[in-house]
Design a protein around this motif. Structure first.
Motif, short mmCIF file in Angstrom:
data_model
loop_
_atom_site.label_atom_id
_atom_site.label_comp_id
_atom_site.label_asym_id
_atom_site.label_seq_id
_atom_site.Cartn_x
_atom_site.Cartn_y
_atom_site.Cartn_z
N UNK A 1 0.88 -1.25 0.00
CA UNK A 1 0.05 0.17 -0.12
C UNK A 1 0.86 1.25 -0.13
N UNK A 2 1.97 1.38 0.78
CA UNK A 2 2.83 2.29 0.94
C UNK A 2 3.77 2.42 -0.35
N UNK A 3 4.03 1.45 -1.02
CA UNK A 3 4.80 1.62 -2.27
C UNK A 3 3.86 2.04 -3.32
N UNK A 4 2.36 1.78 -3.28
CA UNK A 4 1.63 2.44 -4.24
C UNK A 4 1.29 3.98 -4.04
N UNK A 5 1.28 4.29 -2.77
CA UNK A 5 0.95 5.60 -2.50
C UNK A 5 2.32 6.44 -2.89
N UNK A 6 3.68 6.01 -2.86
CA UNK A 6 4.63 6.63 -3.15
C UNK A 6 5.09 6.54 -4.77
N UNK A 7 4.09 6.07 -5.52
CA UNK A 7 4.31 5.96 -6.89
C UNK A 7 5.48 5.04 -7.45
N UNK A 8 5.72 3.89 -6.80
CA UNK A 8 6.66 3.11 -7.08
C UNK A 8 6.18 1.80 -7.96
N UNK A 9 5.01 1.18 -7.44
CA UNK A 9 4.26 0.22 -7.89
C UNK A 9 2.80 0.92 -8.17
N UNK A 10 2.20 0.10 -9.03
CA UNK A 10 0.72 0.24 -9.31
C UNK A 10 -0.07 -1.11 -8.84
N UNK A 11 -1.04 -1.06 -8.39
CA UNK A 11 -2.25 -2.15 -8.16
C UNK A 11 -3.30 -1.94 -9.08
N UNK A 12 -3.34 -3.07 -10.14
CA UNK A 12 -4.59 -3.12 -10.78
C UNK A 12 -5.12 -4.29 -11.30
N UNK A 13 -6.37 -3.90 -11.52
CA UNK A 13 -7.37 -5.19 -11.49
C UNK A 13 -7.16 -6.20 -12.96
N UNK A 14 -7.38 -7.32 -12.87
CA UNK A 14 -7.59 -8.07 -14.07
C UNK A 14 -9.21 -8.12 -14.60
N UNK A 15 -9.52 -7.93 -15.83
CA UNK A 15 -10.79 -8.01 -16.12
C UNK A 15 -11.61 -9.11 -15.80
N UNK A 16 -12.76 -8.89 -15.22
CA UNK A 16 -13.53 -9.86 -14.77
C UNK A 16 -13.15 -10.67 -13.26
N UNK A 17 -12.26 -10.29 -12.75
CA UNK A 17 -11.55 -10.78 -11.46
C UNK A 17 -11.91 -10.20 -10.49
N UNK A 18 -11.93 -10.44 -9.14
CA UNK A 18 -12.08 -9.94 -8.18
C UNK A 18 -10.91 -9.34 -7.50
N UNK A 19 -11.00 -8.73 -6.12
CA UNK A 19 -9.95 -8.14 -5.61
C UNK A 19 -8.68 -8.98 -5.54
N UNK A 20 -8.79 -10.42 -5.19
CA UNK A 20 -7.62 -11.20 -4.95
C UNK A 20 -6.82 -11.60 -6.08
N UNK A 21 -7.55 -11.06 -7.44
CA UNK A 21 -6.70 -11.29 -8.70
C UNK A 21 -5.85 -10.20 -9.06
N UNK A 22 -5.65 -9.35 -8.37
CA UNK A 22 -5.02 -7.88 -8.60
C UNK A 22 -3.73 -8.25 -8.64
N UNK A 23 -2.91 -7.46 -9.63
CA UNK A 23 -1.58 -7.40 -9.86
C UNK A 23 -0.92 -6.20 -9.37
N UNK A 24 0.39 -6.40 -9.01
CA UNK A 24 1.37 -5.37 -8.51
C UNK A 24 2.30 -5.13 -9.58
N UNK A 25 2.53 -4.01 -10.01
CA UNK A 25 3.62 -3.95 -11.24
C UNK A 25 4.43 -2.77 -10.99
N UNK A 26 5.44 -3.05 -11.01
CA UNK A 26 6.61 -1.71 -11.00
C UNK A 26 6.26 -0.83 -11.88
N UNK A 27 6.15 0.44 -11.43
CA UNK A 27 5.94 1.49 -12.67
C UNK A 27 6.85 2.64 -12.47
N UNK A 28 7.53 2.68 -11.44
CA UNK A 28 8.57 3.79 -11.39
C UNK A 28 9.87 3.48 -12.49
N UNK A 29 9.80 4.29 -13.59
CA UNK A 29 10.80 4.02 -14.42
C UNK A 29 12.21 3.90 -14.24
#
Length: 482
Positions: free
Chosen positions: A291-319
């Motif tokens: 949660x803190x890494x998302x707030x600080x713009x290092x990673x993002x949490x995004x949902x997969x189409x048609x899946x619930x919260x537990x299917x969310x992915x965390x991806x590095x976004x800080x270039x």
């Protein structure tokens, strides 16, 4: 009151101007990733005309912080006071000084507030008491607080459930620059005139972080700039990655471990996969870190189409962090001209993913090009491993990194392709897209229309197969102002 030295930030300056025009006392929290230009914005908006300005010191104990605070107060008031014994005394001294001013508007700027909150210092309690019992009642007082530790700012100031709950008059989030703002920054601030392909590559390395971009030297080729900043002896950005985490998080090791784990897989990892990668049993701690890494713009949490919260992915976004992971890391043997001579294959492999992340940073520009800014749109992804139906039909594995699921019952399936010329669609590629779409529709059961969208650098070369794409978004479209 907008300052010509500030690139972009028009909305943020508008907020600050409105606050300054109000009679009442205001507590304004400015937050965002380290090096993103928070302090610069506040300083130059107010043209450094503060009635009091103090910056916390990294890893300095309370005694040192208070001594420095007393020194800053002497500089502004002209009166020497003994260093306060605690933060309650410090804010009482500040109150006495501010009461001596005969002004309609008083501006106080406390920068790097999280660094003042040292262990057992009771800083937050003292600060809350200062604001709640006196400062908040003083018409014309504008108290600007700033901090790079985004999670601290959100938890302790903006979303605090204690003495400051609901007390901040306004929070201002400072985002990294867009491509448009980077272009303006390089031209107006640095006098650097590069073509957009070069600026695009600079963004994929440095992100939209003004502090890093300001290190680029006019008159040097782009690749030499990168070599100087990362690979020569004493390169200034060589150790920046380590300092980022130490300056933002008290327990920086696990934060770095999470970022490095997520960086290994381009599409990202689920919470379960991160637990397994790090062999962490306490999901509560890990959830807080994520949660803190998302707030600080290092990673993002995004949902997969048609899946619930537990299917969310965390991806590095800080270039910047992604570049560091791919080309620096723990390696110490790089030649000082490494980037100028890197093999094309390694560079292209990195650029492909970095371009995808750059596109995700410019969703608004993509929506503008597609004329859907006024349409409710959810951004998500979708993937599926190879499967065989009960009737023996074999469905291939599919990975779709960007879906724009629109409220007008259209799904834009976006292909992001980094290319040094016009992108050419082959017959095989057209077949793969059709097969992918068929798989997506079959397993999601969607009734929405499917539009294939190509996002690429220079555009699409027309041929027998290019009609597979409904629309094309180019590099120039990503440079649009918003």
């Amino acid at each position: 009151m907008a300052n010509y030295r500030i690139i972009g930030r028009e909305y943020e300056q508008h907020i600050l101007k409105n606050i300054c025009d109000e009679k009442e006392a205001r507590l304004v929290a400015v937050y965002g990733r380290r090096r993103v230009g928070k302090t610069y914005l506040v300083k130059y908006f107010f043209e450094e005309k503060f009635d009091f300005f103090f910056t916390g010191s990294f890893e300095a104990p309370m005694r040192v912080q208070l001594t420095l605070f007393a020194g800053a107060l002497k500089e502004y008031s002209g009166k020497a006071e003994p260093p306060p014994k605690n933060w309650f005394e410090a804010f009482e001294q500040l109150k006495t000084y501010l009461l001596s001013l005969n002004k309609k508007q008083v501006v106080v700027f406390l920068d790097e507030l999280p660094w003042m909150d040292t262990p057992k210092s009771n800083f937050l309690t003292a600060f809350s008491y200062f604001w709640n019992t006196w400062a908040s009642t003083c018409d014309g007082l504008k108290l600007i607080v700033c901090g790079s530790a985004t999670s601290w700012m959100l938890d302790k100031i903006i979303g605090d459930k204690g003495g400051l709950y609901g007390r901040s008059s306004r929070s201002i989030y400072i985002a990294p620059f867009s491509l448009y703002e980077v272009e303006q920054f390089l031209q107006k601030r640095k006098g650097i005139v590069w073509n957009r392909y070069q600026i695009l590559e600079a963004y994929m390395i440095f992100g939209g972080i003004p502090y890093y971009l300001d290190m680029l030297e006019k008159g040097l080729p782009f690749d030499q700039n990168v070599d100087n900043l990362f690979y020569r002896n004493g390169a200034p950005l060589r150790t920046e990655y380590e300092f980022l985490f130490r300056s933002l998080f008290k327990s920086s090791t696990i934060y770095r471990q999470v970022v490095e784990a997520v960086a290994k897989k381009n599409k990202g990892l689920t919470l379960k996969e991160i637990k397994e990668e790090l062999n962490v049993g306490d999901g509560g701690i890990l959830s807080t870190v994520l949660d803190n890494l998302c707030k600080c713009d290092f990673i993002r949490k995004y949902s997969a189409y048609g899946k619930k919260e537990q299917g969310s992915l965390y991806q590095l976004t800080d270039l910047f962090c992604f570049y560091h992971q791919k080309f620096i890391g723990s390696q110490t043997g790089h030649d000082e001209h490494y980037w100028s001579n890197i093999k094309e294959g390694a560079r292209n492999a990195w650029a492909g993913y970095a371009f995808e992340q750059l596109c995700l940073h410019h969703i608004n520009q993509i929506r503008s090009k597609l004329s859907i800014k006024g349409v409710l749109t959810n951004v998500c992804s979708w993937s599926m491993s190879k499967q065989t139906d009960f009737d023996g039909t074999v469905w291939p594995g599919v990975q779709i990194d960007l879906l724009l699921c629109r409220g007008d019952h259209v799904i834009d399936v976006c292909e992001m392709k980094y290319c040094q010329s016009l992108y050419t669609v082959t017959g095989d590629y057209e077949n793969r897209i059709r097969e992918r779409n068929e798989t997506f529709v079959h397993f999601t059961k969607t009734k929405d229309a499917i539009h294939n969208i190509l996002i690429t650098t220079y555009g699409l070369r027309e041929n027998l197969h290019s009609g597979i794409f409904y629309s094309t978004v180019t590099m120039d479209d990503l440079f649009m102002a918003q």
